[in-house]
Design a protein around this motif. Structure first.
Motif, PDB file in Angstrom:
ATOM      1  N   GLU A 172       0.833  -1.204   0.000  1.00 36.56           N
ATOM      2  CA  GLU A 172       0.000   0.000   0.000  1.00 36.56           C
ATOM      3  C   GLU A 172       0.874   1.264   0.000  1.00 36.56           C
ATOM      4  O   GLU A 172       0.646   2.197  -0.764  1.00 36.56           O
ATOM      5  N   VAL A 173       1.891   1.275   0.846  1.00 41.43           N
ATOM      6  CA  VAL A 173       2.788   2.437   0.910  1.00 41.43           C
ATOM      7  C   VAL A 173       3.577   2.561  -0.393  1.00 41.43           C
ATOM      8  O   VAL A 173       3.792   3.667  -0.889  1.00 41.43           O
ATOM      9  N   TRP A 174       3.989   1.423  -0.971  1.00 38.47           N
ATOM     10  CA  TRP A 174       4.739   1.475  -2.234  1.00 38.47           C
ATOM     11  C   TRP A 174       3.880   2.115  -3.325  1.00 38.47           C
ATOM     12  O   TRP A 174       4.388   2.913  -4.111  1.00 38.47           O
ATOM     13  N   GLN A 175       2.605   1.779  -3.370  1.00 38.60           N
ATOM     14  CA  GLN A 175       1.708   2.386  -4.374  1.00 38.60           C
ATOM     15  C   GLN A 175       1.642   3.900  -4.187  1.00 38.60           C
ATOM     16  O   GLN A 175       1.671   4.644  -5.161  1.00 38.60           O
ATOM     17  N   GLN A 176       1.554   4.344  -2.949  1.00 38.61           N
ATOM     18  CA  GLN A 176       1.543   5.789  -2.669  1.00 38.61           C
ATOM     19  C   GLN A 176       2.867   6.422  -3.107  1.00 38.61           C
ATOM     20  O   GLN A 176       2.884   7.512  -3.670  1.00 38.61           O
ATOM     21  N   TYR A 177       3.959   5.745  -2.828  1.00 44.73           N
ATOM     22  CA  TYR A 177       5.303   6.224  -3.192  1.00 44.73           C
ATOM     23  C   TYR A 177       5.408   6.414  -4.709  1.00 44.73           C
ATOM     24  O   TYR A 177       6.026   7.367  -5.171  1.00 44.73           O
ATOM     25  N   GLN A 178       4.804   5.522  -5.465  1.00 42.86           N
ATOM     26  CA  GLN A 178       4.895   5.570  -6.923  1.00 42.86           C
ATOM     27  C   GLN A 178       4.077   6.715  -7.528  1.00 42.86           C
ATOM     28  O   GLN A 178       4.329   7.118  -8.654  1.00 42.86           O
ATOM     29  N   GLN A 179       3.119   7.218  -6.808  1.00 39.67           N
ATOM     30  CA  GLN A 179       2.228   8.271  -7.355  1.00 39.67           C
ATOM     31  C   GLN A 179       2.833   9.648  -7.271  1.00 39.67           C
ATOM     32  O   GLN A 179       3.758   9.935  -6.617  1.00 39.67           O
TER      33      GLN A 179
END
Length: 71
Positions: free
Chosen positions: A64-71
């Protein structure tokens, strides 16, 4: 590629007074001396966490945090 490492992004989510899973992940990673602080790839961070991060109760929190990081 992002200008900051995943660890740098994760540190923006720290909150010692919060009890949600993401804040707890960030707080615990802060105290993890071996965390790969310069890592920018999913593979490098996820491998480290799978092998070394007993403080992370579920890899879905990392995802979940990785997805936020990618945005």
């Amino acid at each position: 590629m992002r200008s900051q490492s995943f660890y740098q992004y994760l540190m923006t989510l720290r909150n010692p007074h919060a009890h949600d899973e993401i804040s707890q992940f960030a707080n615990n990673a802060f105290f993890d001396q071996a965390f790969p602080k310069q890592a920018r790839t999913y593979e490098e961070v996820s491998e480290y966490l799978e092998l070394n991060a007993g403080y992370l109760p579920s890899m879905t929190i990392f995802d979940e945090v990785w997805q936020q990081y990618q945005q």
